[in-house]
Design a protein around this motif. Structure first.
Motif, short mmCIF file in Angstrom:
data_model
loop_
_atom_site.label_atom_id
_atom_site.label_comp_id
_atom_site.label_asym_id
_atom_site.label_seq_id
_atom_site.Cartn_x
_atom_site.Cartn_y
_atom_site.Cartn_z
N SER A 1 0.83 -1.22 0.00
CA SER A 1 0.00 0.00 0.00
C SER A 1 0.86 1.26 0.00
O SER A 1 0.51 2.25 -0.66
CB SER A 1 -0.93 -0.01 1.22
N PHE A 2 2.00 1.24 0.69
CA PHE A 2 2.88 2.41 0.70
C PHE A 2 3.50 2.62 -0.68
O PHE A 2 3.66 3.76 -1.13
CB PHE A 2 3.97 2.22 1.75
N ILE A 3 3.85 1.54 -1.36
CA ILE A 3 4.38 1.65 -2.73
C ILE A 3 3.32 2.21 -3.66
O ILE A 3 3.60 3.08 -4.51
CB ILE A 3 4.89 0.28 -3.22
N LEU A 4 2.07 1.76 -3.51
CA LEU A 4 0.98 2.30 -4.32
C LEU A 4 0.76 3.78 -4.04
O LEU A 4 0.50 4.57 -4.96
CB LEU A 4 -0.31 1.52 -4.05
N PHE A 5 0.88 4.16 -2.77
CA PHE A 5 0.72 5.57 -2.40
C PHE A 5 1.78 6.44 -3.07
O PHE A 5 1.48 7.48 -3.66
CB PHE A 5 0.78 5.70 -0.88
N LEU A 6 3.04 5.99 -3.03
CA LEU A 6 4.11 6.76 -3.67
C LEU A 6 3.93 6.81 -5.18
O LEU A 6 4.12 7.87 -5.80
CB LEU A 6 5.47 6.13 -3.32
#
Length: 243
Positions: A30-35
């Protein structure tokens, strides 16, 4: 010899299993998707700001001008959420939140668990609301952008109804020269990137909030997941007597 080898293999497998289940895969994803989503959104903003301002879409452009501020707060709290997910996953959670024998341990668990994680979760929910507002603004603007882009290959007489419609909605009537500038700009590819970025951002934020909610529940229930005999009055009596 064989027994020692079997014990060593079993110990290695147990360590690998403990390490594997202590990695918050969903939170990392999810953090990778956010970035990725915010990167695409910023890239799309650079190509769409000027054409959208020419069309009179001031609400979306004003919102996109403060995108760096939103990204900063989202990066801080999502990063804290990712860090908290490491503490609340697998073996790490069991070590930090299972023991409740001492008052200091309980205070630490409350401050790090319910208090801190609850605050991070609340801030991530606010960030999600901001992302949803941005997505709704982009979605509401998409019909105007598609209408203008569809009129680009047409003649001047066929563009007039589009300019009239745009004037009724935004209050701006496009002259032919500005219409041609919009058609020559990178509005089509930039707006597609903007839509993709906002959708990916919302999906990543929802996944992170789901992971944080699951971790919050696990932290609260962790003290009650200890072996049953630890709660019995005679727990540890046999080992004390043997010592």
């Amino acid at each position: 010899m064989c027994e020692c080898c079997c014990n060593a293999v079993g110990f290695c497998c147990s360590c690998l299993y403990g390490i594997g289940r202590s990695i918050p895969v969903m939170s990392i994803l999810s953090f990778i998707l956010f970035l990725t989503g915010y990167s695409l959104t910023i890239s799309g903003r650079a190509a769409t700001t000027q054409p959208l301002e020419t069309m009179g879409v001031t609400t979306l452009t004003a919102f996109l001008q403060d995108l760096e501020v939103a990204f900063f707060f989202a990066f801080v709290f999502n990063g804290l959420g990712l860090f908290a997910s490491f503490l609340a996953s697998g073996k790490t959670r069991e070590v930090l939140f299972q023991q409740t024998d001492y008052c200091c341990t309980s205070c630490f668990q409350f401050l790090l668990g319910r208090c801190t994680l609850g605050l991070i979760l609340s801030c991530c929910l606010l960030i999600l609301l901001v992302d949803i507002v941005m997505l709704s603004l982009v979605a509401s603007t998409s019909s105007l952008v598609l209408e203008v882009l569809a009129a680009c290959p047409m003649t001047e007489s066929l563009r007039s109804p589009v300019s009239t419609t745009l004037q009724l909605i935004t209050g701006v009537k496009l002259p032919i020269e500005e219409f041609d500038q919009i058609c020559r700009s990178r509005l089509s590819s930039g707006f597609s990137t903007l839509i993709a970025g906002t959708i990916i951002t919302v999906v990543g934020q929802v996944l992170l909030i789901t992971a944080l909610s699951s971790n919050y529940t696990k932290i609260i229930l962790e003290p009650y997941m200890t072996p049953r005999e630890k709660w019995s009055p005679g727990y540890g009596a046999a080992s004390d007597a043997a010592a």
